[in-house]
Write a protein that holds these residues in place. Structure first.
Motif, PDB file in Angstrom:
ATOM      1  N   LYS A  44      49.565  39.436  33.717  1.00 19.64           N
ATOM      2  CA  LYS A  44      49.326  38.360  34.712  1.00 19.64           C
ATOM      3  C   LYS A  44      48.953  38.989  35.933  1.00 19.64           C
ATOM      4  CE  LYS A  44      49.662  34.959  32.022  1.00 19.64           C
ATOM      5  NZ  LYS A  44      48.464  34.367  31.920  1.00 19.64           N
ATOM      6  N   ALA A  45      49.344  40.030  36.242  1.00 18.06           N
ATOM      7  CA  ALA A  45      49.096  40.738  37.514  1.00 18.06           C
ATOM      8  C   ALA A  45      48.454  42.407  37.241  1.00 18.06           C
ATOM      9  CB  ALA A  45      50.417  41.052  38.296  1.00 18.06           C
ATOM     10  N   LEU A  46      47.183  42.673  37.494  1.00 21.63           N
ATOM     11  CA  LEU A  46      46.686  43.818  37.171  1.00 21.63           C
ATOM     12  C   LEU A  46      46.290  44.426  38.793  1.00 21.63           C
ATOM     13  CD1 LEU A  46      44.971  45.482  35.230  1.00 21.63           C
ATOM     14  CD2 LEU A  46      43.007  44.268  35.968  1.00 21.63           C
ATOM     15  N   LEU A  47      46.637  45.718  38.791  1.00 18.87           N
ATOM     16  CA  LEU A  47      46.702  46.467  39.878  1.00 18.87           C
ATOM     17  C   LEU A  47      45.638  47.544  39.859  1.00 18.87           C
ATOM     18  CD1 LEU A  47      47.750  47.396  42.813  1.00 18.87           C
ATOM     19  CD2 LEU A  47      49.427  48.596  41.744  1.00 18.87           C
ATOM     20  N   LEU A  48      44.515  47.453  40.433  1.00 24.81           N
ATOM     21  CA  LEU A  48      43.206  48.280  40.369  1.00 24.81           C
ATOM     22  C   LEU A  48      43.325  49.049  41.547  1.00 24.81           C
ATOM     23  CD1 LEU A  48      40.467  45.654  39.068  1.00 24.81           C
ATOM     24  CD2 LEU A  48      41.486  47.419  37.668  1.00 24.81           C
ATOM     25  N   THR A  49      43.460  50.511  41.395  1.00 25.34           N
ATOM     26  CA  THR A  49      43.389  51.275  42.372  1.00 25.34           C
ATOM     27  C   THR A  49      42.470  52.246  42.341  1.00 25.34           C
ATOM     28  OG1 THR A  49      44.804  52.946  41.276  1.00 25.34           O
ATOM     29  CG2 THR A  49      46.171  51.089  42.509  1.00 25.34           C
ATOM     30  N   GLY A  50      42.323  53.005  43.765  1.00 26.42           N
ATOM     31  CA  GLY A  50      41.095  53.886  43.832  1.00 26.42           C
ATOM     32  C   GLY A  50      40.410  53.815  44.991  1.00 26.42           C
ATOM     33  N   GLY A  51      39.684  54.985  45.398  1.00 27.62           N
ATOM     34  CA  GLY A  51      39.005  54.826  46.699  1.00 27.62           C
ATOM     35  C   GLY A  51      38.110  53.974  46.920  1.00 27.62           C
ATOM     36  N   SER A  52      37.536  53.752  48.047  1.00 28.28           N
ATOM     37  CA  SER A  52      36.523  52.610  48.598  1.00 28.28           C
ATOM     38  C   SER A  52      35.261  52.601  48.056  1.00 28.28           C
ATOM     39  CB  SER A  52      36.263  52.747  50.035  1.00 28.28           C
ATOM     40  OG  SER A  52      35.537  51.872  50.530  1.00 28.28           O
ATOM     41  N   GLY A  53      34.630  51.822  47.047  1.00 27.06           N
ATOM     42  CA  GLY A  53      33.451  51.738  46.585  1.00 27.06           C
ATOM     43  C   GLY A  53      33.499  52.221  45.020  1.00 27.06           C
ATOM     44  N   VAL A  54      34.699  52.582  44.285  1.00 28.77           N
ATOM     45  CA  VAL A  54      34.701  52.865  43.076  1.00 28.77           C
ATOM     46  C   VAL A  54      34.471  51.858  42.168  1.00 28.77           C
ATOM     47  CG1 VAL A  54      35.870  55.014  43.531  1.00 28.77           C
ATOM     48  CG2 VAL A  54      37.167  52.623  42.988  1.00 28.77           C
ATOM     49  N   GLY A  55      34.523  50.508  42.306  1.00 27.83           N
ATOM     50  CA  GLY A  55      34.095  49.651  41.478  1.00 27.83           C
ATOM     51  C   GLY A  55      35.365  48.641  41.240  1.00 27.83           C
ATOM     52  N   LYS A  56      36.211  48.531  42.114  1.00 33.08           N
ATOM     53  CA  LYS A  56      37.607  47.604  41.821  1.00 33.08           C
ATOM     54  C   LYS A  56      37.047  46.252  41.756  1.00 33.08           C
ATOM     55  CE  LYS A  56      39.797  49.432  45.582  1.00 33.08           C
ATOM     56  NZ  LYS A  56      38.917  50.350  45.797  1.00 33.08           N
ATOM     57  N   ASN A  57      36.326  45.628  42.787  1.00 31.59           N
ATOM     58  CA  ASN A  57      36.095  44.356  42.920  1.00 31.59           C
ATOM     59  C   ASN A  57      34.997  44.202  41.650  1.00 31.59           C
ATOM     60  OD1 ASN A  57      37.546  44.449  45.095  1.00 31.59           O
ATOM     61  ND2 ASN A  57      36.093  43.185  46.161  1.00 31.59           N
ATOM     62  N   THR A  58      33.949  45.242  41.425  1.00 34.29           N
ATOM     63  CA  THR A  58      33.027  44.954  40.232  1.00 34.29           C
ATOM     64  C   THR A  58      33.905  44.759  39.031  1.00 34.29           C
ATOM     65  OG1 THR A  58      31.388  46.116  41.608  1.00 34.29           O
ATOM     66  CG2 THR A  58      31.343  46.145  39.016  1.00 34.29           C
ATOM     67  N   LEU A  59      34.836  45.458  38.616  1.00 38.20           N
ATOM     68  CA  LEU A  59      35.618  45.321  37.289  1.00 38.20           C
ATOM     69  C   LEU A  59      36.257  43.981  37.481  1.00 38.20           C
ATOM     70  CD1 LEU A  59      37.027  48.761  36.780  1.00 38.20           C
ATOM     71  CD2 LEU A  59      35.186  47.885  35.438  1.00 38.20           C
ATOM     72  N   GLY A  60      36.662  43.550  38.518  1.00 42.89           N
ATOM     73  CA  GLY A  60      37.405  42.277  38.798  1.00 42.89           C
ATOM     74  C   GLY A  60      36.415  41.229  38.335  1.00 42.89           C
ATOM     75  N   ARG A  61      35.093  41.335  38.789  1.00 35.26           N
ATOM     76  CA  ARG A  61      34.286  40.193  38.607  1.00 35.26           C
ATOM     77  C   ARG A  61      33.738  40.248  37.143  1.00 35.26           C
ATOM     78  NH1 ARG A  61      30.217  39.945  43.863  1.00 35.26           N
ATOM     79  NH2 ARG A  61      32.099  39.973  45.304  1.00 35.26           N
ATOM     80  N   ILE A  62      33.685  41.403  36.599  1.00 33.28           N
ATOM     81  CA  ILE A  62      33.292  41.583  34.935  1.00 33.28           C
ATOM     82  C   ILE A  62      34.534  40.980  34.154  1.00 33.28           C
ATOM     83  CG2 ILE A  62      33.285  43.137  32.961  1.00 33.28           C
ATOM     84  CD1 ILE A  62      31.793  44.934  35.094  1.00 33.28           C
ATOM     85  N   LEU A  63      35.738  41.305  34.510  1.00 34.49           N
ATOM     86  CA  LEU A  63      37.220  40.756  33.857  1.00 34.49           C
ATOM     87  C   LEU A  63      37.097  39.214  33.984  1.00 34.49           C
ATOM     88  CD1 LEU A  63      39.733  43.302  34.565  1.00 34.49           C
ATOM     89  CD2 LEU A  63      38.838  42.905  32.456  1.00 34.49           C
ATOM     90  N   LYS A  64      36.384  38.719  35.234  1.00 40.13           N
ATOM     91  CA  LYS A  64      36.742  37.067  35.267  1.00 40.13           C
ATOM     92  C   LYS A  64      35.677  36.630  34.236  1.00 40.13           C
ATOM     93  CE  LYS A  64      33.286  35.621  37.700  1.00 40.13           C
ATOM     94  NZ  LYS A  64      32.379  34.180  37.098  1.00 40.13           N
ATOM     95  N   ASN A  65      34.506  37.050  33.803  1.00 41.88           N
ATOM     96  CA  ASN A  65      33.993  36.624  32.693  1.00 41.88           C
ATOM     97  C   ASN A  65      34.560  37.036  31.358  1.00 41.88           C
ATOM     98  OD1 ASN A  65      31.850  35.737  34.651  1.00 41.88           O
ATOM     99  ND2 ASN A  65      30.658  37.652  34.434  1.00 41.88           N
ATOM    100  N   LYS A  66      34.919  38.149  31.049  1.00 38.25           N
ATOM    101  CA  LYS A  66      35.869  38.334  29.849  1.00 38.25           C
ATOM    102  C   LYS A  66      36.864  37.523  29.489  1.00 38.25           C
ATOM    103  CE  LYS A  66      33.782  42.676  28.764  1.00 38.25           C
ATOM    104  NZ  LYS A  66      33.265  42.769  27.638  1.00 38.25           N
ATOM    105  N   LEU A  67      37.642  37.019  30.741  1.00 41.11           N
ATOM    106  CA  LEU A  67      38.783  36.221  30.437  1.00 41.11           C
ATOM    107  C   LEU A  67      38.264  34.615  30.433  1.00 41.11           C
ATOM    108  CD1 LEU A  67      41.192  38.053  32.853  1.00 41.11           C
ATOM    109  CD2 LEU A  67      41.622  37.578  30.384  1.00 41.11           C
ATOM    110  N   GLY A  68      37.139  34.115  30.506  1.00 39.26           N
ATOM    111  CA  GLY A  68      36.775  32.838  30.409  1.00 39.26           C
ATOM    112  C   GLY A  68      36.788  32.116  31.864  1.00 39.26           C
ATOM    113  N   CYS A  69      36.738  32.934  32.901  1.00 35.35           N
ATOM    114  CA  CYS A  69      37.100  32.222  34.101  1.00 35.35           C
ATOM    115  C   CYS A  69      35.728  31.456  34.656  1.00 35.35           C
ATOM    116  CB  CYS A  69      37.874  33.108  34.935  1.00 35.35           C
ATOM    117  SG  CYS A  69      38.243  32.280  36.718  1.00 35.35           S
ATOM    118  N   LEU A  70      35.658  30.122  34.963  1.00 35.45           N
ATOM    119  CA  LEU A  70      34.411  29.725  35.489  1.00 35.45           C
ATOM    120  C   LEU A  70      34.598  30.055  37.164  1.00 35.45           C
ATOM    121  CD1 LEU A  70      34.707  26.117  34.275  1.00 35.45           C
ATOM    122  CD2 LEU A  70      33.581  28.185  33.224  1.00 35.45           C
ATOM    123  N   ASP A  71      33.340  30.232  37.716  1.00 31.39           N
ATOM    124  CA  ASP A  71      33.124  30.529  39.203  1.00 31.39           C
ATOM    125  C   ASP A  71      33.920  29.681  40.150  1.00 31.39           C
ATOM    126  OD1 ASP A  71      31.320  32.548  38.449  1.00 31.39           O
ATOM    127  OD2 ASP A  71      29.390  31.298  38.926  1.00 31.39           O
ATOM    128  N   GLY A  72      34.034  28.478  39.917  1.00 29.53           N
ATOM    129  CA  GLY A  72      34.969  27.551  40.859  1.00 29.53           C
ATOM    130  C   GLY A  72      36.433  28.046  40.625  1.00 29.53           C
TER     131      GLY A  72
END
Length: 196
Positions: A44-72
């Motif tokens: 339920k809570a995922l902690l993505l850590t790492g330096g700036s620009g390594v892909g934390k938000n990018t992986l979050g957006r990919i996971l959004k689709n994998k988990l079946g979350c609609l954009d809204g």
């Protein structure tokens, strides 16, 4: 977005942001962990850590689709830029029990969430929110400084560490974009970009 990221009005950063795990370069270990979680039960809570620009938000957006979350039903909060952090967290906490529009799941991505550590009330509200997360809600906590988070928040989250890109990784990213844009780059140019 800075001008360095734009050429002839094109937002390269967004245009070529990876949209699938296979497009992400240099994070094989993190992707392996996330893929395993998707098969065995996602936290339920995922902690993505790492330096700036390594892909934390990018992986979050990919996971959004994998988990079946609609954009809204997906929302990114920039914690470093939020005035009224306590009200924001409390507002999200009030919204969490609402069933997602169109079914599926609801996800909040908290970018630079370590910023809440400056505000004990906000950090405590976030902890309470994580403790009361309904089954259809996920929180992605993204941070460059996980040690600044409350220990209780860290222990209630599954941490995935992202690595800095190596020079070879940077060359792969640049070469991938050059190929997509049908631009030829010499090895000398690739090496110069990776070094810079």
């Amino acid at each position: 977005m800075t001008e360095e990221n734009k050429v002839e009005g094109v937002d390269w950063y967004q245009k070529h942001r990876p949209r699938k795990f296979r497009d992400v370069i240099g994070q094989e270990e993190a992707i392996g962990q996330l893929s395993a979680m998707l098969k065995t039960g996602f936290p339920k809570a995922l902690l993505l850590t790492g330096g700036s620009g390594v892909g934390k938000n990018t992986l979050g957006r990919i996971l959004k689709n994998k988990l079946g979350c609609l954009d809204g039903n997906y929302q990114e909060e920039d914690c470093a830029a939020v005035d009224g952090a306590i009200d924001l967290v409390r507002g999200v906490k009030r919204m969490m029990p609402q069933v997602p529009l169109g079914g599926g799941v609801r996800i909040w991505l908290w970018d630079e969430c370590q910023a809440f550590s400056r505000l004990p009330q906000a950090a405590n509200s976030m902890l309470k929110m994580l403790e009361e997360t309904p089954p259809f809600v996920y929180h992605f906590l993204c941070t460059t400084n996980p040690e600044k988070l409350l220990k209780a928040i860290r222990t209630r989250s599954k941490q995935v560490k992202l690595k800095e890109l190596t020079p070879d990784g940077i060359k792969q990213v640049v070469q991938r974009i050059a190929n997509l844009e049908q631009v030829k780059l010499s090895n000398a140019v690739l090496n110069a970009i990776a070094e810079a």
